[in-house]
Design an enzyme around this catalytic site. Structure first.
Site, PDB file in Angstrom:
ATOM      1  N   SER A   1       0.853  -1.199   0.000  1.00 51.01           N
ATOM      2  CA  SER A   1       0.000   0.000   0.000  1.00 51.01           C
ATOM      3  C   SER A   1       0.885   1.243   0.000  1.00 51.01           C
ATOM      4  O   SER A   1       2.082   1.170   0.310  1.00 51.01           O
ATOM      5  CB  SER A   1      -0.855  -0.028   1.266  1.00 51.01           C
ATOM      6  OG  SER A   1      -1.512   1.197   1.438  1.00 51.01           O
TER       7      SER A   1
ATOM      8  N   TYR B   1      -2.193  -0.398  10.376  1.00 47.34           N
ATOM      9  CA  TYR B   1      -2.306  -0.791   8.961  1.00 47.34           C
ATOM     10  C   TYR B   1      -1.063  -0.332   8.196  1.00 47.34           C
ATOM     11  O   TYR B   1      -0.526  -1.071   7.363  1.00 47.34           O
ATOM     12  CB  TYR B   1      -3.580  -0.173   8.385  1.00 47.34           C
ATOM     13  CG  TYR B   1      -3.890  -0.578   6.954  1.00 47.34           C
ATOM     14  CD1 TYR B   1      -4.073  -1.913   6.603  1.00 47.34           C
ATOM     15  CD2 TYR B   1      -4.013   0.383   5.957  1.00 47.34           C
ATOM     16  CE1 TYR B   1      -4.369  -2.273   5.286  1.00 47.34           C
ATOM     17  CE2 TYR B   1      -4.322   0.032   4.645  1.00 47.34           C
ATOM     18  CZ  TYR B   1      -4.491  -1.295   4.315  1.00 47.34           C
ATOM     19  OH  TYR B   1      -4.785  -1.653   3.012  1.00 47.34           O
TER      20      TYR B   1
HETATM   21  P1  NAD Z   1     -12.074  -5.631   0.628  1.00 49.30           P
HETATM   22  O1  NAD Z   1     -12.412  -5.358   2.053  1.00 49.30           O
HETATM   23  O2  NAD Z   1     -13.055  -5.297  -0.448  1.00 49.30           O
HETATM   24  O3  NAD Z   1     -11.665  -7.169   0.481  1.00 49.30           O
HETATM   25  C1  NAD Z   1     -10.932  -7.866   1.422  1.00 49.30           C
HETATM   26  C2  NAD Z   1     -11.457  -9.290   1.453  1.00 49.30           C
HETATM   27  O4  NAD Z   1     -10.666 -10.033   2.379  1.00 49.30           O
HETATM   28  C3  NAD Z   1     -12.917  -9.377   1.934  1.00 49.30           C
HETATM   29  O5  NAD Z   1     -13.697 -10.097   1.004  1.00 49.30           O
HETATM   30  C4  NAD Z   1     -12.822 -10.124   3.259  1.00 49.30           C
HETATM   31  O6  NAD Z   1     -13.918 -10.987   3.507  1.00 49.30           O
HETATM   32  C5  NAD Z   1     -11.538 -10.908   3.070  1.00 49.30           C
HETATM   33  N1  NAD Z   1     -10.956 -11.308   4.350  1.00 49.30           N
HETATM   34  C6  NAD Z   1     -10.842 -10.572   5.478  1.00 49.30           C
HETATM   35  N2  NAD Z   1     -10.285 -11.296   6.458  1.00 49.30           N
HETATM   36  C7  NAD Z   1     -10.038 -12.528   5.931  1.00 49.30           C
HETATM   37  C8  NAD Z   1      -9.485 -13.721   6.453  1.00 49.30           C
HETATM   38  N3  NAD Z   1      -9.051 -13.801   7.718  1.00 49.30           N
HETATM   39  N4  NAD Z   1      -9.381 -14.790   5.635  1.00 49.30           N
HETATM   40  C9  NAD Z   1      -9.823 -14.724   4.348  1.00 49.30           C
HETATM   41  N5  NAD Z   1     -10.368 -13.643   3.818  1.00 49.30           N
HETATM   42  C10 NAD Z   1     -10.472 -12.541   4.594  1.00 49.30           C
HETATM   43  O7  NAD Z   1     -10.684  -4.908   0.389  1.00 49.30           O
HETATM   44  P2  NAD Z   1      -9.961  -4.444  -0.954  1.00 49.30           P
HETATM   45  O8  NAD Z   1     -10.035  -2.977  -1.013  1.00 49.30           O
HETATM   46  O9  NAD Z   1     -10.398  -5.253  -2.115  1.00 49.30           O
HETATM   47  O10 NAD Z   1      -8.449  -4.794  -0.578  1.00 49.30           O
HETATM   48  C11 NAD Z   1      -7.756  -5.936  -1.040  1.00 49.30           C
HETATM   49  C12 NAD Z   1      -6.303  -5.810  -0.618  1.00 49.30           C
HETATM   50  O11 NAD Z   1      -5.748  -4.602  -1.152  1.00 49.30           O
HETATM   51  C13 NAD Z   1      -6.099  -5.730   0.895  1.00 49.30           C
HETATM   52  O12 NAD Z   1      -4.908  -6.386   1.231  1.00 49.30           O
HETATM   53  C14 NAD Z   1      -5.957  -4.250   1.141  1.00 49.30           C
HETATM   54  O13 NAD Z   1      -5.266  -4.006   2.324  1.00 49.30           O
HETATM   55  C15 NAD Z   1      -5.189  -3.842  -0.089  1.00 49.30           C
HETATM   56  N6  NAD Z   1      -5.255  -2.428  -0.454  1.00 49.30           N
HETATM   57  C16 NAD Z   1      -6.445  -1.812  -0.693  1.00 49.30           C
HETATM   58  C17 NAD Z   1      -6.443  -0.470  -1.074  1.00 49.30           C
HETATM   59  C18 NAD Z   1      -7.718   0.269  -1.343  1.00 49.30           C
HETATM   60  O14 NAD Z   1      -7.675   1.492  -1.520  1.00 49.30           O
HETATM   61  N7  NAD Z   1      -8.852  -0.403  -1.431  1.00 49.30           N
HETATM   62  C19 NAD Z   1      -5.245   0.231  -1.205  1.00 49.30           C
HETATM   63  C20 NAD Z   1      -4.061  -0.443  -0.953  1.00 49.30           C
HETATM   64  C21 NAD Z   1      -4.077  -1.757  -0.596  1.00 49.30           C
END
Ligand code: NAD
Length: 280
Positions: free
Chosen positions: A163, A176
């Site tokens: 991130s 985070y």
């Molecule tokens: P999201 O919340 O839409 O999806 C995350 C998924 O992980 C969810 O479906 C949730 O059910 C699942 N999850 C949570 N805990 C879990 C566990 N213990 N075992 C299995 N599954 C589990 O989030 P997103 O925005 O799609 O993010 C995906 C990745 O990208 C994450 O690692 C997040 O930190 C990273 N990220 C997101 C952003 C952003 O702006 N959205 C930016 C940088 C990084």
């Protein structure tokens, strides 16, 4: 979905954790469209089963599995099921992750703290643990389970999700930020550790996207941008949020054994310029 690169993943088994979410759901769909057999893993079984059913109706080869990335025994059961359904894992996307309100402060700066706000001093230790565990162990444990297939095959690709806050921490979310910095560091560690086995390990560092985990931080209940949202756009040279589909070019490139054959241990920012800009 229009795929960004014409890479053929036919014959590859791709395991995507967090595939029930916004970003990794799109990644799972993209790999399926590019010919891969895709195992969609998520704690939210309904989300991955629904997405998988939809993809299979469109003619793709996918399956949704309930999996907790923090539970090795459960993951090993899922691993055995994936072996039976699709064969050994060629590409692992460690996508499950996220923040938690218990590890988030209400204020950006201590000197601005107001009565009743949750400050740094009120952060809940179990919330901080939760965030570190989900993001770090939630990447380490699935890698322990699925990279065994790759060691046997002497090839494979692991993609972690870092991130922007791994480069410089963002205000309010110390756990985070620290956990994602650990992911960038771990990506380099894994790249080095597996270098002699034919496995490559890289990461993407998405910039600011609008998704489930940060929607409340970016928009007020009436849909107007929060002050934080305006600050983000000011710090982003391209002056816009990144779209989830814009991650896919980087994902495909890093996961492709031909295109990225000598690339391991990199963290690729996909951020509309955020990490490049000093703010001046
Ligand atoms: P999201 O919340 O839409 O999806 C995350 C998924 O992980 C969810 O479906 C949730 O059910 C699942 N999850 C949570 N805990 C879990 C566990 N213990 N075992 C299995 N599954 C589990 O989030 P997103 O925005 O799609 O993010 C995906 C990745 O990208 C994450 O690692 C997040 O930190 C990273 N990220 C997101 C952003 C952003 O702006 N959205 C930016 C940088 C990084």
């Amino acid at each position: 979905m229009n795929l960004p690169l014409n890479i053929d993943f036919t014959g590859k088994t791709v395991v995507v954790t967090g595939a029930g979410g916004v970003l990794c759901g799109d990644m799972a769909r993209a790999f399926a469209q590019a010919g891969a057999k895709v195992a969609l893993l998520d704690l939210n079984e309904e989300a991955v089963v629904n997405l998988s059913n939809k993809l299979n109706e469109e003619g793709y080869k996918t399956k949704g599995y309930k999996a907790n990335v923090l539970e090795p025994e459960m993951l090993e059961e899922v691993h055995q099921a994936v072996l039976k359904d699709f064969g050994p894992c060629d590409i692992l996307v460690n996508g499950a992750g996220g923040n938690n309100p218990r590890a988030t402060t209400d204020n950006e700066y201590q000197h601005e703290a107001k009565e009743g706000q949750k400050t740094f001093f009120d952060l809940d230790a179990s919330g901080v643990d939760f965030v570190f565990k989900l993001n770090f162990q939630g990447t380490l444990i699935p890698t322990q389970i699925f990279a065994k297939d790759m060691v046997e095959k002497k090839s494979g690709s692991i993609l972690n999700i870092s991130s922007m806050n791994a480069y410089t921490p963002l205000t309010k979310i110390p756990a985070y930020s620290g956990a994602k910095a650990a992911i960038s560091n771990f990506t380099q560690w894994l790249a080095t550790h597996f270098a002699g086995t034919g496995i490559r390990c890289n990461a993407i560092a998405p910039g600011f996207l609008v998704s489930n985990q940060n929607r409340a931080l970016l928009f007020n209940e009436d849909g107007t941008p929060t002050a934080r949202s305006e600050k983000i756009l000011k710090g982003t040279p391209m002056n816009r949020f990144v779209d989830s589909e814009e991650l896919l070019g980087g994902v495909f490139f890093l996961c492709d054994d031909k295109a990225a054959s000598a690339i391991t241990g990199v963290v690729l920012p996909i951020d509309a310029g955020f990490a490049a800009y000093s703010g001046v």
